[in-house]
Design a protein around this motif. Sequence first.
Motif, PDB file in Angstrom:
ATOM      1  N   THR A   1      34.355  43.801  21.691  1.00  0.00           N
ATOM      2  CA  THR A   1      33.515  44.377  22.751  1.00  0.00           C
ATOM      3  C   THR A   1      32.474  43.357  23.207  1.00  0.00           C
ATOM      4  OG1 THR A   1      33.826  46.536  21.743  1.00  0.00           O
ATOM      5  CG2 THR A   1      32.052  46.356  23.352  1.00  0.00           C
ATOM      6  N   ALA A   2      31.875  42.660  22.223  1.00  0.00           N
ATOM      7  CA  ALA A   2      30.877  41.639  22.563  1.00  0.00           C
ATOM      8  C   ALA A   2      31.525  40.485  23.315  1.00  0.00           C
ATOM      9  CB  ALA A   2      30.206  41.141  21.289  1.00  0.00           C
ATOM     10  N   LEU A   3      32.750  40.134  22.922  1.00  0.00           N
ATOM     11  CA  LEU A   3      33.451  39.042  23.598  1.00  0.00           C
ATOM     12  C   LEU A   3      33.751  39.419  25.046  1.00  0.00           C
ATOM     13  CD1 LEU A   3      34.840  36.270  23.555  1.00  0.00           C
ATOM     14  CD2 LEU A   3      36.884  37.396  22.638  1.00  0.00           C
ATOM     15  N   ARG A   4      34.234  40.652  25.250  1.00  0.00           N
ATOM     16  CA  ARG A   4      34.502  41.123  26.613  1.00  0.00           C
ATOM     17  C   ARG A   4      33.259  41.052  27.479  1.00  0.00           C
ATOM     18  NH1 ARG A   4      38.842  44.858  27.927  1.00  0.00           N
ATOM     19  NH2 ARG A   4      40.221  44.972  26.136  1.00  0.00           N
ATOM     20  N   ARG A   5      32.129  41.483  26.885  1.00  0.00           N
ATOM     21  CA  ARG A   5      30.867  41.509  27.622  1.00  0.00           C
ATOM     22  C   ARG A   5      30.444  40.091  27.994  1.00  0.00           C
ATOM     23  NH1 ARG A   5      25.573  42.256  25.645  1.00  0.00           N
ATOM     24  NH2 ARG A   5      24.215  42.737  27.396  1.00  0.00           N
ATOM     25  N   CYS A   6      30.599  39.200  27.034  1.00  0.00           N
ATOM     26  CA  CYS A   6      30.243  37.794  27.282  1.00  0.00           C
ATOM     27  C   CYS A   6      31.136  37.198  28.366  1.00  0.00           C
ATOM     28  CB  CYS A   6      30.363  37.026  25.964  1.00  0.00           C
ATOM     29  SG  CYS A   6      29.909  35.301  26.105  1.00  0.00           S
ATOM     30  N   LEU A   7      32.447  37.411  28.240  1.00  0.00           N
ATOM     31  CA  LEU A   7      33.375  36.866  29.241  1.00  0.00           C
ATOM     32  C   LEU A   7      33.129  37.488  30.608  1.00  0.00           C
ATOM     33  CD1 LEU A   7      36.675  36.806  27.127  1.00  0.00           C
ATOM     34  CD2 LEU A   7      35.258  34.848  27.791  1.00  0.00           C
ATOM     35  N   GLY A   8      32.703  38.761  30.605  1.00  0.00           N
ATOM     36  CA  GLY A   8      32.448  39.472  31.850  1.00  0.00           C
ATOM     37  C   GLY A   8      31.285  38.899  32.641  1.00  0.00           C
ATOM     38  N   SER A   9      30.455  38.079  31.984  1.00  0.00           N
ATOM     39  CA  SER A   9      29.336  37.476  32.708  1.00  0.00           C
ATOM     40  C   SER A   9      29.808  36.308  33.580  1.00  0.00           C
ATOM     41  CB  SER A   9      28.254  37.006  31.727  1.00  0.00           C
ATOM     42  OG  SER A   9      28.741  35.954  30.929  1.00  0.00           O
ATOM     43  N   PHE A  10      31.075  35.938  33.429  1.00  0.00           N
ATOM     44  CA  PHE A  10      31.655  34.906  34.292  1.00  0.00           C
ATOM     45  C   PHE A  10      32.288  35.608  35.480  1.00  0.00           C
ATOM     46  CE2 PHE A  10      35.155  31.910  35.383  1.00  0.00           C
ATOM     47  CZ  PHE A  10      34.357  30.849  35.772  1.00  0.00           C
ATOM     48  N   VAL A  11      31.712  35.419  36.658  1.00  0.00           N
ATOM     49  CA  VAL A  11      32.185  36.133  37.856  1.00  0.00           C
ATOM     50  C   VAL A  11      33.410  35.419  38.427  1.00  0.00           C
ATOM     51  CG1 VAL A  11      31.572  36.793  40.215  1.00  0.00           C
ATOM     52  CG2 VAL A  11      29.900  37.031  38.364  1.00  0.00           C
ATOM     53  N   THR A  12      34.406  36.218  38.783  1.00  0.00           N
ATOM     54  CA  THR A  12      35.665  35.675  39.329  1.00  0.00           C
ATOM     55  C   THR A  12      35.992  36.361  40.651  1.00  0.00           C
ATOM     56  OG1 THR A  12      37.090  37.358  38.358  1.00  0.00           O
ATOM     57  CG2 THR A  12      36.546  35.456  36.960  1.00  0.00           C
ATOM     58  N   GLY A  13      37.002  35.847  41.323  1.00  0.00           N
ATOM     59  CA  GLY A  13      37.631  36.599  42.395  1.00  0.00           C
ATOM     60  C   GLY A  13      38.609  37.589  41.792  1.00  0.00           C
ATOM     61  N   VAL A  14      39.319  38.288  42.647  1.00  0.00           N
ATOM     62  CA  VAL A  14      40.332  39.250  42.180  1.00  0.00           C
ATOM     63  C   VAL A  14      41.636  38.937  42.922  1.00  0.00           C
ATOM     64  CG1 VAL A  14      40.957  41.672  41.897  1.00  0.00           C
ATOM     65  CG2 VAL A  14      38.547  41.006  41.871  1.00  0.00           C
ATOM     66  N   THR A  15      42.718  38.865  42.168  1.00  0.00           N
ATOM     67  CA  THR A  15      44.028  38.622  42.783  1.00  0.00           C
ATOM     68  C   THR A  15      44.992  39.736  42.401  1.00  0.00           C
ATOM     69  OG1 THR A  15      45.160  37.456  40.975  1.00  0.00           O
ATOM     70  CG2 THR A  15      43.647  36.141  42.339  1.00  0.00           C
ATOM     71  N   VAL A  16      46.026  39.870  43.218  1.00  0.00           N
ATOM     72  CA  VAL A  16      47.222  40.605  42.771  1.00  0.00           C
ATOM     73  C   VAL A  16      48.346  39.576  42.733  1.00  0.00           C
ATOM     74  CG1 VAL A  16      48.924  42.381  43.327  1.00  0.00           C
ATOM     75  CG2 VAL A  16      46.486  42.835  43.679  1.00  0.00           C
ATOM     76  N   ILE A  17      48.954  39.430  41.554  1.00  0.00           N
ATOM     77  CA  ILE A  17      50.078  38.507  41.404  1.00  0.00           C
ATOM     78  C   ILE A  17      51.353  39.309  41.658  1.00  0.00           C
ATOM     79  CG2 ILE A  17      51.230  36.828  39.915  1.00  0.00           C
ATOM     80  CD1 ILE A  17      48.312  36.090  40.214  1.00  0.00           C
ATOM     81  N   THR A  18      52.127  38.886  42.650  1.00  0.00           N
ATOM     82  CA  THR A  18      53.347  39.607  42.997  1.00  0.00           C
ATOM     83  C   THR A  18      54.580  38.779  42.632  1.00  0.00           C
ATOM     84  OG1 THR A  18      53.073  38.768  45.239  1.00  0.00           O
ATOM     85  CG2 THR A  18      52.399  41.034  44.849  1.00  0.00           C
ATOM     86  N   ALA A  19      55.661  39.479  42.397  1.00  0.00           N
ATOM     87  CA  ALA A  19      56.946  38.834  42.072  1.00  0.00           C
ATOM     88  C   ALA A  19      58.034  39.865  42.323  1.00  0.00           C
ATOM     89  CB  ALA A  19      56.962  38.375  40.614  1.00  0.00           C
ATOM     90  N   LEU A  20      59.283  39.437  42.203  1.00  0.00           N
ATOM     91  CA  LEU A  20      60.394  40.383  42.274  1.00  0.00           C
ATOM     92  C   LEU A  20      60.924  40.603  40.866  1.00  0.00           C
ATOM     93  CD1 LEU A  20      62.368  39.198  45.443  1.00  0.00           C
ATOM     94  CD2 LEU A  20      60.649  41.011  45.259  1.00  0.00           C
TER      95      LEU A  20
END
Length: 171
Positions: free
Chosen positions: A16-35
């Motif tokens: 939980t602490a790791l998620r919170r720490c990593l969450g402080s790094f702001v990213t964009g959002v993608t959808v990865i598509t494939a067939l």
Amino acid sequence: MTVISTDAASPAIDSTALRRCLGSFVTGVTVITALGEDGQAEGITANSFSSLSLDPPLIVWSLRLSSRSFNTYKNAARFAVNILAEDQVGISNRFASSGVDRFEGVAYTPGLGGVPLIKGCISYLECSLEASYPGGDHVLFVGRVERIHTNEGRPLAYGGGGYLTVQTLEA
Ligand SMILES: Cc1cc2nc3c(=O)[nH]c(=O)nc-3n(C[C@H](O)[C@H](O)[C@H](O)COP(=O)(O)O)c2cc1C
């Protein structure tokens, strides 16, 4: 400040602490598509996308091993990175949901090899799968960029466990 370390006294990092720490790094959002193997359109929301190399042009993203989409991305010769615009929170949530037809009502066009390009995105990177590497409970997929499209508009951002909009500051 909470200090968490891996020393002999506390060998495990609390997830939980790791998620919170990593969450402080702001990213964009993608959808990865494939067939998928039957040619069906697949897509998954991912913010693990990152640039990797300019020459050759390579990008990387990671997928949870336990994802139901794992076989699709492991076996797909190509995939597309759809970089979401700030008005596409609904698309992000849709492609992160289980038990729904993720493409229902979603407008898209076929890109290279028929891989879906979702309408209204900020940018697209159409890739061939260059390599994959194990990474703990995820696998890293490296894509070679074969075609790009960039549109005007503001990207959707993600940080601190929620969606954000970006604002340009004066230099
Ligand atoms: C903003 C956001 C970013 C995400 N990024 C990733 C990611 O990079 N890799 C990943 O495996 N799952 C990521 N997920 C989770 C997947 O989109 C999806 O919810 C989950 O994999 C659903 O389970 P399934 O893959 O078994 O269908 C993200 C979810 C959200 C909302």
